[in-house]
Each structure stands twice: as structure tokens, then as C-alpha cells.
Design an enzyme around this catalytic site. Structure first.
Site, PDB file in Angstrom:
ATOM      1  N   CYS A  49      -3.324  -2.529  27.460  1.00 13.68           N
ATOM      2  CA  CYS A  49      -3.095  -3.955  26.565  1.00 13.68           C
ATOM      3  C   CYS A  49      -1.856  -4.442  27.403  1.00 13.68           C
ATOM      4  CB  CYS A  49      -2.885  -3.589  25.311  1.00 13.68           C
ATOM      5  SG  CYS A  49      -2.228  -4.986  24.249  1.00 13.68           S
ATOM      6  N   CYS A  64       1.232  -4.369  24.809  1.00 15.11           N
ATOM      7  CA  CYS A  64       1.768  -3.024  24.501  1.00 15.11           C
ATOM      8  C   CYS A  64       2.649  -2.699  25.903  1.00 15.11           C
ATOM      9  CB  CYS A  64       0.491  -1.966  24.510  1.00 15.11           C
ATOM     10  SG  CYS A  64      -0.425  -2.247  23.231  1.00 15.11           S
TER      11      CYS A  64
END
Length: 362
Positions: free
Chosen positions: A282, A285
Site C-alpha cells: 500500500c 502505508c
């Protein structure tokens, strides 16, 4: 260029790679406005590139703001995998340590940045880049999604026109260009190309030609249908479970399914904990990795434990049902005397914001 410098002043900087993107510095110089330039020194650039940096500084009377990788991270990578691991398992891990994380640190001090991306540089990943955009991957000075603006002023300019401009203005260029190099990066991952070859064929030539990005412009890589969704419509760009893990501070605890379930069951915890639910692929992230690692280091010995739980794949349904996962990343605080974790409500994921959240609850 003039509009970008006018709007953001000292809160914007030009990202300079040591190649034909020197045109950006010339454009900035022509505006007559003050401007900043930064560059990523990976430690593995060609000698010609270092000489070119010095030439550019003297030509324009500027000081380039060099960003360096973390020495401990480089040491760990080289000691565990050797100097040329990228030839065997791909360039992403090395680029993440030597380029992406230093870039993230640089951008955290800015509200906007200027790149030399062009649509014709890489048809597989850059064909749709706009002239100006909200950065889809990195965070700026204020923290959170949307806190950084990305300017690509030469997005619609063709490479030959850039070179016509450089010659007309008598701008100094990297001597590697005269040796057949067009796109220039680190020495082990860059080679000259033959006449008629695309410029990006000289970069990471042993890898898939459709995804030749080092991570600095990862938002350019289109997501494939059928790959794993993160709950916000974004997908895992390669659909595999072999992505290099993130959040690697030695003060950070990795929780498995049993560990997080036990944490949920505790009704009278003796130690408060903060846990990020994440997926290593991600981009959001990845964008908060530096700040979360820093948070873990700051909280070491403070009485608050910092952890992570990988919540994609087989764990995603459990995380959605039991851990309030809506999208990645989701951050939870487990107080000392409460069975219910408290979800971090903001998209600002800088260290100061996370610390304020913890201090309000501990």
C-alpha cells in the site's frame, strides 16, 4: 515553473537527478525568483554525475541540498544480501533504502516539489502524468493525504525539445550523455542505449519494461484489475505476497493473528499499545513508514508498546470485522484499562500528530 515558485516560495524545491532535468534549474534561473534544488545521493552514482553536480552548483551559484540514505539501513541490506542483490530479486528493495526513504524525508519539509517527468520518458508508467497534481504517494510539511503538491512542468514536452533548449541556452550537461546514456540513475543499474532504443531501456534492463519506476514516482504505476483491493479502491500492484516488508524499527513488535486476538481479549492491559494495520504494497502505508519507525524509536522505554499487524490477504476480512479496518493504513490505540481499541481518526500520520493522539489517551 514561474507559477510554482510564485505560489510556494521557499516551501517548494526542484528534484534534480543529474541528467537532462538540469533544464528545470535553467527554467527556475530564468524566472529570476529564488529557488531550491535537492538531489538524492545514493552512494552508487557514476563519478561523472558527481562531477556534474559540482559543475551545476558553480554554474548557477547554488548549493544543492543532498539527501543521503540511512547508513544503518544500507549496512543491514548489504551485509544480509550483498552489493548486487537487485540483479537477483529486483531493484525495489535497494531503491527503497537508498532513494525512496531519503526522498520521503526531504518532502516532509516541503509543501510542493518539482520533477522532470515527461510523458515520453516511459510509456508504460508516465503516459498520463499531469502538469500539476496532488502527490498520490508522499506527504508534505502538514502531513496526511493531500499535503503535498507535485509539479511536472515538462510533462508535455518531448525529449528532443528539452535537448534543443539545453543547447540553445548553453546549459552544462552530464558527460555520460555523450557516451550513449540518456536516462541516468545509479551506476550498477544504468547503461548506455543503442540508436533507436527507448531511453528507459538503459535502466533495470533485466526487469519488466512496463514498470520501470524506482519508487520515487510509484503513483504512476497503474493498478491491474483483479489484484487485491485495500478497501479504498487501490490495488496491490503485483498481486503477490513476496513484497518486501515495511516498518522495520527494532523497537517495533510484529503481531501475528494469535497475538492480535490475544490483545483484543485483554480487558485490563498493563501496558498501552499502538498498532498499525497495514499492507506492505500500500502506497499510503509506505508513505508513513518513516514517521511510524520514528514513533517507535521515540516511544522506546516510555511504557507504550508500538506494533504492526499485516492485515491484507487472508487476514483482511478478520481485520474488517474485528479491528475496524476500513482502508490501509488503520492505526489503533489499545488503552491500559479498556477492552476496546480506539481508532486514530486523522489522515495526518506525522510523528507529532501520532504522539498527540497517544498522549491524549495514555
Amino acid at each position: 515553473m514561474d507559477k510554482a515558485l510564485e505560489k510556494f516560495g521557499n516551501d517548494i524545491a526542484i528534484a534534480f537527478s543529474g541528467a537532462e532535468d538540469v533544464a528545470l534549474i535553467e527554467y527556475a534561473h530564468l524566472t529570476g525568483r529564488p529557488y531550491r534544488v535537492f538531489s538524492l545521493d545514493t552512494g552508487r552514482l557514476n563519478p561523472e554525475t558527481y562531477q556534474f553536480f559540482d559543475t551545476v552548483e558553480k554554474h548557477y551559484g547554488i548549493r544543492i541540498e543532498y539527501m543521503f540514505p540511512d547508513a544503518v539501513e544500507v549496512q543491514a541490506l548489504v551485509r544480509s544480501k550483498g552489493l548486487f542483490s537487485f540483479y537477483e530479486d529486483g531493484h525495489q528493495e535497494c531503491c527503497r533504502v537508498r532513494k525512496v526513504r531519503p526522498l520521503r524525508r526531504a518532502l516532509k519539509g516541503l509543501r510542493a516539489w518539482i520533477t522532470g517527468q515527461r510523458k515520453d520518458q516511459s510509456p508504460g508508467t508516465r503516459s498520463e502524468i499531469p502538469v500539476v497534481q496532488v502527490d498520490p504517494v508522499f506527504e508534505g510539511l502538514d502531513g496526511g493525504i493531500g499535503s503535498l503538491v507535485k509539479w511536472n512542468p515538462v510533462a508535455n514536452v518531448e525529449g528532443r525539445d528539452i535537448w534543443d533548449f539545453l543547447r540553445a541556452m548553453n546549459v552544462p550537461v552530464n558527460s555520460l550523455h555523450s557516451k550513449g546514456y540518456i536516462s541516468i540513475g545509479c551506476e550498477p543499474c544504468t547503461r548506455s542505449v543503442l540508436p533507436g532504443q527507448h531511453e528507459r531501456e538503459g535502466r533495470w534492463w533485466w526487469e519488466d519494461a512496463k514498470a520501470k519506476e524506482c519508487g520515487l514516482h510509484k503513483g504512476n504505476i497503474k493498478q491491474e484489475e483483479g489484484n487485491q483491493s485495500n478497501g479504498n479502491g487501490a490495488a496491490h500492484s503485483n498481486g503477490t505476497a513476496t513484497e518486501t516488508d515495511i516498518f522495520t524499527s527494532k523497537h517495533l513488535v510484529t503481531l501475528n493473528r494469535t497475538g492480535i486476538e490475544n490483545l483484543l481479549r485483554l480487558e485490563n492491559r498493563h501496558i498501552p499499545r499502538i498498532v498499525v494495520l497495514y499492507a506492505p504494497w500500500c502506497q499510503f502505508c509506505q508513505a508513513m513508514e518513516g514517521s511510524y519507525n520514528e514513533l517507535a524509536d521515540k516511544l522506546a522505554g516510555s511504557g507504550v508498546k508500538v506494533g504492526k499487524f499485516r492485515a491484507d490477504g487472508e487476514q483482511q476480512e478478520f481485520a474488517q470485522n474485528e479491528l475496524q479496518l476500513g482502508s490501509f493504513p488503520t492505526i489503533l490505540f489499545f488503552p491500559k484499562h479498556s477492552s476496546r481499541p480506539i481508532k486514530y481518526p486523522s489522515e495526518k500520520r506525522d510523528v507529532d500528530s501520532l504522539m498527540a493522539f497517544i498522549n491524549a489517551l495514555r
